[in-house]
Design a protein around this motif. Structure first.
Motif, PDB file in Angstrom:
ATOM      1  N   LYS A   1       6.194  42.131  72.922  1.00  0.00           N
ATOM      2  CA  LYS A   1       6.970  40.888  72.781  1.00  0.00           C
ATOM      3  C   LYS A   1       6.123  39.646  73.039  1.00  0.00           C
ATOM      4  O   LYS A   1       6.434  38.561  72.545  1.00  0.00           O
ATOM      5  CB  LYS A   1       8.166  40.910  73.744  1.00  0.00           C
ATOM      6  CG  LYS A   1       9.222  41.936  73.350  1.00  0.00           C
ATOM      7  CD  LYS A   1      10.213  42.175  74.474  1.00  0.00           C
ATOM      8  CE  LYS A   1      11.148  43.325  74.115  1.00  0.00           C
ATOM      9  NZ  LYS A   1      11.800  43.913  75.280  1.00  0.00           N
ATOM     10  N   SER A   2       5.065  39.794  73.864  1.00  0.00           N
ATOM     11  CA  SER A   2       4.349  38.584  74.310  1.00  0.00           C
ATOM     12  C   SER A   2       3.310  38.080  73.308  1.00  0.00           C
ATOM     13  O   SER A   2       3.126  36.876  73.172  1.00  0.00           O
ATOM     14  CB  SER A   2       3.690  38.830  75.669  1.00  0.00           C
ATOM     15  OG  SER A   2       2.805  39.928  75.614  1.00  0.00           O
ATOM     16  N   LEU A   3       2.639  38.998  72.587  1.00  0.00           N
ATOM     17  CA  LEU A   3       1.557  38.537  71.698  1.00  0.00           C
ATOM     18  C   LEU A   3       2.044  37.577  70.611  1.00  0.00           C
ATOM     19  O   LEU A   3       1.414  36.536  70.385  1.00  0.00           O
ATOM     20  CB  LEU A   3       0.818  39.736  71.083  1.00  0.00           C
ATOM     21  CG  LEU A   3      -0.397  39.348  70.237  1.00  0.00           C
ATOM     22  CD1 LEU A   3      -1.458  38.659  71.089  1.00  0.00           C
ATOM     23  CD2 LEU A   3      -0.999  40.573  69.539  1.00  0.00           C
TER      24      LEU A   3
ATOM     25  N   LEU B   1      -5.684  31.355  73.778  1.00  0.00           N
ATOM     26  CA  LEU B   1      -6.401  32.319  72.933  1.00  0.00           C
ATOM     27  C   LEU B   1      -7.035  33.451  73.741  1.00  0.00           C
ATOM     28  O   LEU B   1      -7.000  34.614  73.330  1.00  0.00           O
ATOM     29  CB  LEU B   1      -7.473  31.593  72.104  1.00  0.00           C
ATOM     30  CG  LEU B   1      -8.231  32.466  71.096  1.00  0.00           C
ATOM     31  CD1 LEU B   1      -7.278  33.088  70.073  1.00  0.00           C
ATOM     32  CD2 LEU B   1      -9.316  31.661  70.386  1.00  0.00           C
ATOM     33  N   VAL B   2      -7.616  33.143  74.898  1.00  0.00           N
ATOM     34  CA  VAL B   2      -8.278  34.191  75.695  1.00  0.00           C
ATOM     35  C   VAL B   2      -7.246  35.202  76.191  1.00  0.00           C
ATOM     36  O   VAL B   2      -7.473  36.412  76.138  1.00  0.00           O
ATOM     37  CB  VAL B   2      -9.068  33.585  76.881  1.00  0.00           C
ATOM     38  CG1 VAL B   2      -9.698  34.693  77.736  1.00  0.00           C
ATOM     39  CG2 VAL B   2     -10.156  32.643  76.376  1.00  0.00           C
ATOM     40  N   LEU B   3      -6.109  34.716  76.662  1.00  0.00           N
ATOM     41  CA  LEU B   3      -5.054  35.627  77.109  1.00  0.00           C
ATOM     42  C   LEU B   3      -4.520  36.437  75.924  1.00  0.00           C
ATOM     43  O   LEU B   3      -4.286  37.648  76.043  1.00  0.00           O
ATOM     44  CB  LEU B   3      -3.922  34.844  77.783  1.00  0.00           C
ATOM     45  CG  LEU B   3      -2.743  35.678  78.297  1.00  0.00           C
ATOM     46  CD1 LEU B   3      -3.207  36.756  79.278  1.00  0.00           C
ATOM     47  CD2 LEU B   3      -1.698  34.780  78.960  1.00  0.00           C
ATOM     48  N   ALA B   4      -4.351  35.787  74.764  1.00  0.00           N
ATOM     49  CA  ALA B   4      -3.884  36.499  73.564  1.00  0.00           C
ATOM     50  C   ALA B   4      -4.864  37.612  73.193  1.00  0.00           C
ATOM     51  O   ALA B   4      -4.447  38.719  72.819  1.00  0.00           O
ATOM     52  CB  ALA B   4      -3.726  35.521  72.402  1.00  0.00           C
ATOM     53  N   ALA B   5      -6.166  37.339  73.303  1.00  0.00           N
ATOM     54  CA  ALA B   5      -7.183  38.361  73.001  1.00  0.00           C
ATOM     55  C   ALA B   5      -7.045  39.546  73.944  1.00  0.00           C
ATOM     56  O   ALA B   5      -7.140  40.714  73.531  1.00  0.00           O
ATOM     57  CB  ALA B   5      -8.580  37.749  73.114  1.00  0.00           C
TER      58      ALA B   5
ATOM     59  N   ILE C   1      -3.201  41.660  63.875  1.00  0.00           N
ATOM     60  CA  ILE C   1      -3.997  41.550  62.646  1.00  0.00           C
ATOM     61  C   ILE C   1      -4.405  40.098  62.404  1.00  0.00           C
ATOM     62  O   ILE C   1      -5.550  39.813  62.024  1.00  0.00           O
ATOM     63  CB  ILE C   1      -3.207  42.133  61.451  1.00  0.00           C
ATOM     64  CG1 ILE C   1      -3.170  43.671  61.561  1.00  0.00           C
ATOM     65  CG2 ILE C   1      -3.810  41.702  60.118  1.00  0.00           C
ATOM     66  CD1 ILE C   1      -2.194  44.342  60.613  1.00  0.00           C
ATOM     67  N   ARG C   2      -3.484  39.162  62.653  1.00  0.00           N
ATOM     68  CA  ARG C   2      -3.843  37.738  62.494  1.00  0.00           C
ATOM     69  C   ARG C   2      -4.969  37.364  63.451  1.00  0.00           C
ATOM     70  O   ARG C   2      -5.913  36.664  63.080  1.00  0.00           O
ATOM     71  CB  ARG C   2      -2.616  36.844  62.742  1.00  0.00           C
ATOM     72  CG  ARG C   2      -1.642  36.822  61.589  1.00  0.00           C
ATOM     73  CD  ARG C   2      -0.668  35.649  61.677  1.00  0.00           C
ATOM     74  NE  ARG C   2       0.113  35.629  62.905  1.00  0.00           N
ATOM     75  CZ  ARG C   2       1.193  36.396  63.115  1.00  0.00           C
ATOM     76  NH1 ARG C   2       1.595  37.259  62.189  1.00  0.00           N
ATOM     77  NH2 ARG C   2       1.864  36.309  64.254  1.00  0.00           N
ATOM     78  N   PHE C   3      -4.869  37.818  64.721  1.00  0.00           N
ATOM     79  CA  PHE C   3      -5.907  37.510  65.709  1.00  0.00           C
ATOM     80  C   PHE C   3      -7.263  38.048  65.259  1.00  0.00           C
ATOM     81  O   PHE C   3      -8.283  37.337  65.288  1.00  0.00           O
ATOM     82  CB  PHE C   3      -5.544  38.100  67.075  1.00  0.00           C
ATOM     83  CG  PHE C   3      -6.713  38.200  68.013  1.00  0.00           C
ATOM     84  CD1 PHE C   3      -7.338  37.056  68.508  1.00  0.00           C
ATOM     85  CD2 PHE C   3      -7.231  39.444  68.375  1.00  0.00           C
ATOM     86  CE1 PHE C   3      -8.434  37.147  69.346  1.00  0.00           C
ATOM     87  CE2 PHE C   3      -8.330  39.539  69.219  1.00  0.00           C
ATOM     88  CZ  PHE C   3      -8.935  38.392  69.706  1.00  0.00           C
TER      89      PHE C   3
ATOM     90  N   GLY D   1     -10.936  45.468  70.089  1.00  0.00           N
ATOM     91  CA  GLY D   1      -9.666  45.408  69.355  1.00  0.00           C
ATOM     92  C   GLY D   1      -9.807  45.945  67.935  1.00  0.00           C
ATOM     93  O   GLY D   1      -8.915  46.656  67.441  1.00  0.00           O
ATOM     94  N   MET D   2     -10.927  45.618  67.276  1.00  0.00           N
ATOM     95  CA  MET D   2     -11.182  46.148  65.923  1.00  0.00           C
ATOM     96  C   MET D   2     -11.267  47.672  65.959  1.00  0.00           C
ATOM     97  O   MET D   2     -10.702  48.365  65.101  1.00  0.00           O
ATOM     98  CB  MET D   2     -12.483  45.553  65.373  1.00  0.00           C
ATOM     99  CG  MET D   2     -12.408  44.092  65.002  1.00  0.00           C
ATOM    100  SD  MET D   2     -11.423  43.787  63.509  1.00  0.00           S
ATOM    101  CE  MET D   2     -12.576  44.272  62.218  1.00  0.00           C
ATOM    102  N   GLN D   3     -11.969  48.180  66.937  1.00  0.00           N
ATOM    103  CA  GLN D   3     -12.114  49.634  67.098  1.00  0.00           C
ATOM    104  C   GLN D   3     -10.746  50.282  67.342  1.00  0.00           C
ATOM    105  O   GLN D   3     -10.422  51.331  66.764  1.00  0.00           O
ATOM    106  CB  GLN D   3     -13.065  49.902  68.267  1.00  0.00           C
ATOM    107  CG  GLN D   3     -13.404  51.345  68.517  1.00  0.00           C
ATOM    108  CD  GLN D   3     -14.242  51.491  69.799  1.00  0.00           C
ATOM    109  OE1 GLN D   3     -14.985  50.597  70.177  1.00  0.00           O
ATOM    110  NE2 GLN D   3     -14.099  52.617  70.466  1.00  0.00           N
TER     111      GLN D   3
END
Length: 712
Positions: free
Chosen positions: A534-536, A546-550, A583-585, A623-625
């Motif tokens: 729910k948070s992302l 952005l850092v927290l989102a990552a 995916i957007r990130f 995250g990509m991995q």
């Protein structure tokens, strides 16, 4: 009417007072009332009025008559010009000894008058008026509304001027200023910074020049005048004050001192560190020696107090030991500082050894703590400073810290669950002025960085898991997330809440990587997954997060691989929104950018990501991995990628840029996702092929993608 002189016998005095009160109540004109009033005020000044009589005086005359006296400009024949004013002030000072009357609006609206009297030229006849004003102001300060009223009505400025003028009662002006700053520091400095700075300038000058016990007395007063905001380093007058304070402290601490002399000096140094870090200590040999001495003295004090704690002596030492903790925290930061360090490498090594011994004493002390002592603010200060050491120094005292972990988890849990009513008046408790608000103490916030290091190692991680730390951290994550979402959405400096959430993501990532079975079986992580889903989507549009989102995106993707079978992830709307945001990130992190030294554009980090890239680079690759690992587990993921036009955008990017600008690590990350998309979805494969996928896959050495595209 004629009144008898005030009798010497107590019973007669009360009888005379009673008669005077009757006249005050029934007086037909001002002269009768004034005559009775003279005797009443004489009794008041002599301190002969008890609470009951004081109330009778008030009931007889109320506030109206003293108010008239204050504004009257015509004294009786043959009397000094301020006679009426003095009588009015004496009565108000008498009333103010009743706390209920001291907070009355009729007293509060006299504050400007009190201020004017403090600033008026003072002759010997008006000294009693000044004394009465200080009595009134002291009483007002002790009421609930008083501090705010005094600040807004200009009393801080008046007291500063009265102290600087050095007239009668100037010492009381200083005492009142100390009291006001203790209750409303931020408001005082916001409104009257220049005047308070002038007082600090005088105090710091006196401190530097004093050669007697005054120097040590000023150590007790000065911390009240060192603001946390605005920083003293911002203007030349503030910087001059800091310079004088540094020189005065260097004089003191370089001498042989008794504990009663050294303790106030250490507390003053700690208050300077809280306000300015180490900026008040000059660079160079003298400054580095002073800093090393300061930390050394703090460590010695901590060891002396904590290694063999005497319960009676200990109580009196808690405040100075807490100040020493502040100095030790500065020592840790200065030992780590690489840019323009104040300390030389040899000094750093020596201090780290000395601090290790002091932290050994802190651990020893905490192991003796009994359950009934857990609300003591000093325990909180001790846990906090140990948290600072655990955050930075991961190799020393490992065995001792492991043995203390059950206590630390239990202590943090108790404070979190109950909310601690104890709010420390000790200087280390909070780095911001709460102006008396009783905030529950948050021990977890200070332990999280250390927990993040410890969950990467087998033994401490096993202890933390066995003590229930993951469940506690999940609850804390939920609470901190609610705090963050209730804060302003405007870009602001990184808050402790956001930093705590980021650090917790680091702790959970360690657990996901090293203990996947725990994640699979412990319901705690299912609850955490729900929050992440729910948070992302809420975080990502806010670029200042952005850092927290990552952190949230990467942790969510890593956990999704393990919890793929759960109902929350299979086809739920919240899961689809989370993966869309993830995916957007990931897809918006890179762009093509003109490169003067190349044939074509080069791949570069997108401008929106550039300032945070150092903090999120590793998270992006992880995250990509993780996303590549999720694609085979969630059949609808390729469609989400197509909706975001990611296969198309990535193909266009790799077609346009100079191959030499794309590093091996980036090629590997792109290939992992593209291969999984092409395998899972014929539509994704077709999009990649339609954008010359076979050609650029060959160009970048993406053998796995090339093979996948070649398969029928």
């Amino acid at each position: 009417p004629r009144f008898p002189a005030m009798a010497s016998d107590s019973a007669d005095r009360h009888a005379t007072l009673k008669r005077c009160l009757g006249v005050l109540r029934d007086a037909r004109n001002d002269s009768e009332q004034f005559a009775a009033l003279l005797l009443v005020t004489k009794a008041v000044r002599a301190g002969e009025v008890d609470a009951k009589t004081r109330r009778q005086i008030f009931d007889a005359i109320g506030f109206t008559f003293p108010s008239r006296l204050l504004t009257s400009r015509q004294p009786p024949a043959g009397c000094p010009p301020h006679t009426f004013r003095a009588l009015g002030l004496t009565l108000l000072a008498c009333f103010c000894t009743d706390p209920e009357l001291a907070g009355h609006s009729q007293i509060l609206n006299k504050i400007p008058t009190f201020n004017d009297i403090l600033l008026s030229p003072c002759d010997p006849d008006s000294t009693s008026m000044v004394d009465d004003v200080y009595q009134c102001l002291s009483a007002v300060l002790a009421t609930a509304r008083g501090p705010r009223e005094l600040v807004t009505k200009g009393t801080v400025s008046a007291l500063c001027q009265a102290y600087l003028n050095g007239g009668p009662g100037s010492d009381r002006a200083l005492t009142l200023l100390v009291g006001l700053l203790a209750l409303a520091e931020a408001r005082c400095w916001q409104r009257d910074a220049p005047q308070l700075l002038a007082v600090l300038s005088k105090l710091s000058g006196d401190f530097l020049q004093a050669e007697d016990m005054t120097k040590f007395e000023l150590c007790e007063v000065l911390p009240h005048f060192i603001p946390l905001s605005p920083p003293l380093t911002e203007n030349s007058q503030g910087s001059e004050c800091l310079c004088r304070l540094y020189k005065g402290l260097a004089d003191i601490l370089g001498s042989k001192l008794s504990p009663s002399q050294r303790d106030p000096a250490l507390k003053l140094a700690a208050s300077l560190v809280q306000a300015c870090g180490a900026e008040w200590i000059p660079a160079g040999s003298a400054g580095s020696k002073f800093l090393a001495l300061l930390v050394n003295l703090a460590c010695v004090e901590v060891r002396l107090t904590l290694e063999e704690p005497d319960p009676v002596e200990m109580e009196g030492k808690k405040e100075v030991v807490t100040a020493c903790y502040v100095l030790m925290e500065m020592g840790i930061q200065e030992c780590l500082r690489e840019e323009n360090p104040l300390l030389e490498n040899v000094q750093k090594m020596q201090l780290l050894r000395i601090m290790e011994e002091a932290f050994g004493a802190v651990i020893f002390y905490l192991r003796q703590v009994k359950q009934e002592e857990l609300q003591d603010p000093f325990i909180f200060a001790s846990v906090r400073v140990l948290g600072a050491w655990m955050a930075e120094e991961t190799s020393s005292l490992k065995q001792e810290i492991c043995e203390l972990l059950p206590f630390l988890v239990d202590y943090a849990r108790k404070l979190f669950k109950e909310g601690s009513p104890a709010v420390s008046c000790l200087p280390q408790a909070e780095l911001v002025s709460t102006e008396g608000s009783a905030l529950p103490q948050d021990a977890l916030r200070f332990l999280l960085p250390g927990f993040c290091h410890l969950t990467a190692e087998d033994r401490p991680r096993d202890i933390l898991i066995s003590e229930g730390a993951p469940a506690l951290l999940c609850e804390y994550f939920l609470q901190q997330w609610e705090v963050l979402t209730s804060e302003s959405s405007a870009p602001a400096p990184l808050t402790s809440t956001e930093m705590s959430l980021q650090t917790m993501c680091g702790v959970f990532l360690n657990l996901v990587v090293t203990a996947p079975d725990l994640v699979r079986r412990d319901k705690t992580f299912s609850s955490l997954m729900d929050v992440l889903l729910k948070s992302l989507p809420l975080l990502l549009p806010q670029k200042h997060h952005l850092v927290l989102a990552a952190n949230v995106a990467t942790l969510g993707l890593m956990m999704a691989r393990i919890l793929a079978g759960s109902a929350a992830l299979q086809g739920a709307q919240s899961a689809k929104e989370f993966f869309g945001a993830a995916i957007r990130f990931l897809s918006q992190a890179h762009t093509a950018q003109a490169d003067a030294g190349s044939d074509g554009p080069a791949v570069a980090v997108s401008p929106a990501y550039a300032s945070a890239w150092d903090d999120i680079r590793e998270l992006w690759f992880l995250g990509m991995q993780a996303l590549a690992g999720c694609i085979p587990l969630f059949p609808w993921l390729p469609h989400a990628a197509l909706q975001a036009r990611w296969p198309e955008g990535l193909s266009q990017l790799l077609s346009r840029v100079a191959p030499a600008s794309v590093g091996f690590e980036l090629i590997t990350a792109f290939q992992a996702v593209l291969v999984e998309l092409a395998r899972a979805s014929e539509q994704c494969r077709a999009v990649i092929l339609s954008h010359h996928g076979t050609e650029w896959a060959n160009l970048y050495g993406m053998a796995a993608l090339e093979q996948c595209l070649a398969e029928q």
